[in-house]
Scaffold this motif. Structure first.
Motif, PDB file in Angstrom:
ATOM      1  N   GLY A 165       0.835  -1.197   0.000  1.00  0.00           N
ATOM      2  CA  GLY A 165       0.000   0.000   0.000  1.00  0.00           C
ATOM      3  C   GLY A 165       0.866   1.241   0.000  1.00  0.00           C
ATOM      4  N   LEU A 166       0.206   2.381  -0.217  1.00  0.00           N
ATOM      5  CA  LEU A 166       0.935   3.642  -0.264  1.00  0.00           C
ATOM      6  C   LEU A 166       1.671   3.910   1.051  1.00  0.00           C
ATOM      7  CD1 LEU A 166       1.155   5.839  -2.457  1.00  0.00           C
ATOM      8  CD2 LEU A 166      -0.598   7.109  -1.206  1.00  0.00           C
ATOM      9  N   ALA A 167       1.061   3.487   2.160  1.00  0.00           N
ATOM     10  CA  ALA A 167       1.667   3.742   3.471  1.00  0.00           C
ATOM     11  C   ALA A 167       2.956   2.941   3.672  1.00  0.00           C
ATOM     12  CB  ALA A 167       0.669   3.403   4.579  1.00  0.00           C
ATOM     13  N   ASP A 168       3.151   1.894   2.853  1.00  0.00           N
ATOM     14  CA  ASP A 168       4.371   1.093   2.959  1.00  0.00           C
ATOM     15  C   ASP A 168       5.562   1.734   2.252  1.00  0.00           C
ATOM     16  OD1 ASP A 168       2.986  -1.023   4.283  1.00  0.00           O
ATOM     17  OD2 ASP A 168       2.202  -1.691   2.336  1.00  0.00           O
ATOM     18  N   VAL A 169       5.287   2.718   1.402  1.00  0.00           N
ATOM     19  CA  VAL A 169       6.347   3.337   0.599  1.00  0.00           C
ATOM     20  C   VAL A 169       7.230   4.210   1.491  1.00  0.00           C
ATOM     21  CG1 VAL A 169       6.827   4.939  -1.290  1.00  0.00           C
ATOM     22  CG2 VAL A 169       4.953   3.285  -1.504  1.00  0.00           C
ATOM     23  N   GLU A 170       8.527   3.983   1.425  1.00  0.00           N
ATOM     24  CA  GLU A 170       9.459   4.701   2.308  1.00  0.00           C
ATOM     25  C   GLU A 170      10.287   5.748   1.575  1.00  0.00           C
ATOM     26  OE1 GLU A 170       9.895   0.810   5.252  1.00  0.00           O
ATOM     27  OE2 GLU A 170      11.383   1.158   3.670  1.00  0.00           O
ATOM     28  N   VAL A 171      10.456   5.570   0.285  1.00  0.00           N
ATOM     29  CA  VAL A 171      11.226   6.521  -0.527  1.00  0.00           C
ATOM     30  C   VAL A 171      10.422   6.789  -1.796  1.00  0.00           C
ATOM     31  CG1 VAL A 171      13.377   6.924  -1.790  1.00  0.00           C
ATOM     32  CG2 VAL A 171      13.424   5.632   0.362  1.00  0.00           C
ATOM     33  N   VAL A 172      10.312   8.055  -2.171  1.00  0.00           N
ATOM     34  CA  VAL A 172       9.502   8.429  -3.331  1.00  0.00           C
ATOM     35  C   VAL A 172      10.363   9.247  -4.285  1.00  0.00           C
ATOM     36  CG1 VAL A 172       7.404   9.589  -4.106  1.00  0.00           C
ATOM     37  CG2 VAL A 172       7.476   8.535  -1.835  1.00  0.00           C
ATOM     38  N   GLU A 173      10.467   8.766  -5.529  1.00  0.00           N
ATOM     39  CA  GLU A 173      11.239   9.489  -6.539  1.00  0.00           C
ATOM     40  C   GLU A 173      10.302   9.812  -7.703  1.00  0.00           C
ATOM     41  OE1 GLU A 173      14.143  10.395  -5.652  1.00  0.00           O
ATOM     42  OE2 GLU A 173      14.611   8.972  -4.041  1.00  0.00           O
ATOM     43  N   LEU A 174       9.867  11.059  -7.760  1.00  0.00           N
ATOM     44  CA  LEU A 174       8.881  11.489  -8.756  1.00  0.00           C
ATOM     45  C   LEU A 174       9.546  12.298  -9.863  1.00  0.00           C
ATOM     46  CD1 LEU A 174       5.929  12.736  -6.484  1.00  0.00           C
ATOM     47  CD2 LEU A 174       6.264  10.465  -7.479  1.00  0.00           C
TER      48      LEU A 174
END
Lengths: 403, 141
Positions: free
Chosen positions: A292-301
């Motif tokens: 799920g989105l809450a599991d994401v720890e690093v975001v590269e957009l």
């Protein structure tokens, strides 16, 4: 329907992982063709993985604006009997899509070790970054006016990515009250992240005031709302998780992928500047990964402009639609904030290698090789590519382990 | 009030010849589908709503609302810098969007939803180019 990870029929040992990352020097690197930068990036990626170049049996190449990276790269690298070779183009979504297709090839057995490479060399001495990317209106020096429907757009000044993205941003600002201060917050936060990235072209801190003092490019965009232009090359090596486990670095598992290309007409597009295809590719990739989105720890957009980051944050669901401005202005995405976003400084501050910029930083972060900018924890990363004018989207979910 | 740039020149080609015949006569021709009367932009070859290929040119009212706009400022440093240009998107009252430019208005006064009307400008050596200006006396809504 996108298959969830649990439903994937692939033998787990054959599931794909990124085993190598190769980056050339970035920025005003002159005197090198894009082809030679691509060659160096692939050689570096294979060496990084601990593979001999001859073990590569698949090659996917992609170009920026300067062209020159083609199927001939196989011969440049001396690769014999490839089982997979093609050139791809999805603009800013290409990198994510290359990893998707490479992963599918590995999982199907079509190839074992696939190199995916992007290189570009639009910068030349004495030419501005803006000139490197500007598209002519067709008039040119011969003074014959541009013709037809495209000519009408050129006559009105509707041309080039700066203007097109600025039209999208303005619509978001008018609809939701997004402000130039909100756009500045994205630029300031990413520059602060870039300070910890030795590869970044710009590492000196900037303030909101610096943003406001930078010159207008296409209002509402100022110079500090726009990405850099870089010469350089980036490659990744995709292979099976089993093979990757025996190589030089811990595998970066490819848990999920998805693309979305909305294809809405320019004729009437209620979503223009409001919602992008990431709103679909994001949930699909997360569902495939079984997280799920809450599991994401690093975001590269993908961050061709500050606005692209802001609207993508909304589309992935890191904040509500229309609240991207307030979210970034709260400091949530700056170092020390709640969301580890564009941790290398992105294309606004580090280097502009299209979708390879967020992808390369995600690999570095998941490996834990981020040095001064390393996020903690860093076991699950979301990578977003965006191409055209918010037209093409590719999302990857990468992880240090399999769930 | 900030002066803004007018359009550059444009030439006709085979696809756009009928449209420019219209602009020369002060008419903004859309393409309307015969079966259902849907309005389409002038470059349409099939109806965007019902996919009918049976389209005929028909003059639009020449009015619409501003959807978005950009102010493209000249490069700094020029001795005699040109005025800024204002590329824009207009939603025509008939429905289609038109990617164009705003003239005759201070960019600082533009707002989404502003009522606008077409005007035709004729740059030297060019077909008549439809561009847009605020409807006089209309406050933004």
């Amino acid at each position: 329907m996108t298959p969830s990870n649990a439903q994937r029929t692939t033998n787990p040992s054959r599931r794909a992982a990124i085993a190598g990352l190769g980056l050339t020097d970035m920025g005003p690197v002159y005197g090198r063709s894009s082809a030679s930068l691509a060659e160096e990036a692939v050689r570096r990626a294979a060496a990084d993985a601990g593979l001999r170049l001859s073990e590569v049996d698949g090659l996917i190449v992609s170009n920026g604006v300067s062209g020159g990276v083609g199927l001939g790269l196989q011969r440049d690298l001396g690769l014999l009997d490839l089982r997979l070779l093609c050139e791809m183009q999805g603009f800013g979504s290409t990198a994510g899509s290359m990893v998707q297709y490479a992963s599918m090839a590995v999982e199907s057995g079509a190839a074992e070790v696939v190199a995916c490479v992007f290189a570009d060399a639009p910068l030349r001495p004495g030419r501005t970054a803006q000139d490197a990317y500007s598209r002519g209106g067709g008039g040119g020096r011969d003074a014959s006016p541009p013709a037809g429907w495209g000519g009408l757009l050129a006559a009105a000044g509707v041309r080039g990515p700066n203007t097109m993205y600025a039209l999208a941003a303005r619509r978001h600002m008018e609809r939701f009250g997004t402000t130039t201060e909100d756009l500045a917050a994205v630029a300031v936060a990413q520059r602060a992240w870039a300070a910890g990235n030795p590869l970044a072209q710009y590492r000196d801190p900037i303030t909101v005031e610096d943003h406001h003092a930078s010159r207008w490019i296409a209002e509402p965009f100022r110079k500090l709302d726009c990405c850099l232009v870089s010469n350089g090359g980036v490659a990744v090596i995709v292979t099976s998780a089993e093979r990757a486990a025996a190589l030089a670095h811990p595998p970066v598992h490819v848990l999920g992928w998805a693309q979305c290309h909305p294809g809405l007409s320019l004729d009437r597009n209620p979503d223009f500047g409001i919602v992008t295809g990431a709103a679909r590719s994001g949930p699909a990739a997360l569902s495939m990964a079984g997280v799920g989105l809450a599991d994401v720890e690093v975001v590269e957009l993908y961050d061709c402009y500050t606005f692209t980051v802001l609207v993508s944050l909304e589309d992935y669901g890191f904040c509500a639609k229309g609240e991207g401005g307030a979210f970034v202005s709260s400091g949530a995405t700056a170092p020390g904030g709640s969301l580890k976003l564009n941790t290398g400084g992105g294309q606004l501050s580090a280097y502009y290698m299209w979708g390879m910029t967020p992808l390369s930083e995600a690999v570095i972060q998941v490996r834990g090789e981020g040095g001064d900018r390393q996020a903690h924890p860093h076991d699950l990363a979301l990578v977003s590519g965006n191409g055209g004018v918010l037209d093409h989207h590719a999302t990857l979910v990468l992880a240090s382990g399999r769930p | 009030m900030t002066a803004v740039a007018g359009p550059g020149p444009v030439a006709r080609n085979e696809d756009s010849a009928a449209f420019f015949d219209g602009t020369a006569a002060g008419r903004f021709l859309l393409r309307r589908c015969r079966p259902a009367g849907h309005w389409n932009r002038p470059q349409a070859v099939r109806c965007a709503q019902c996919d009918s290929p049976d389209l005929r040119p028909e003059p639009a009212a020449g009015t619409g609302r501003l959807v978005s706009w950009v102010v493209v400022h000249p490069r700094p440093g020029a001795d005699d810098p040109p005025p800024p240009a204002v590329p824009a998107i207009v939603e025509l009252d008939e429905g289609p969007w038109w990617w164009t430019m705003m003239v005759g208005a201070d960019p600082a006064g533009l707002r989404a939803g502003l009522p606008v009307q077409v005007v035709f400008e004729r740059p030297e050596g060019s077909e008549a180019v439809p561009v847009w200006t605020p409807v006089r006396g209309q406050p933004p809504t």
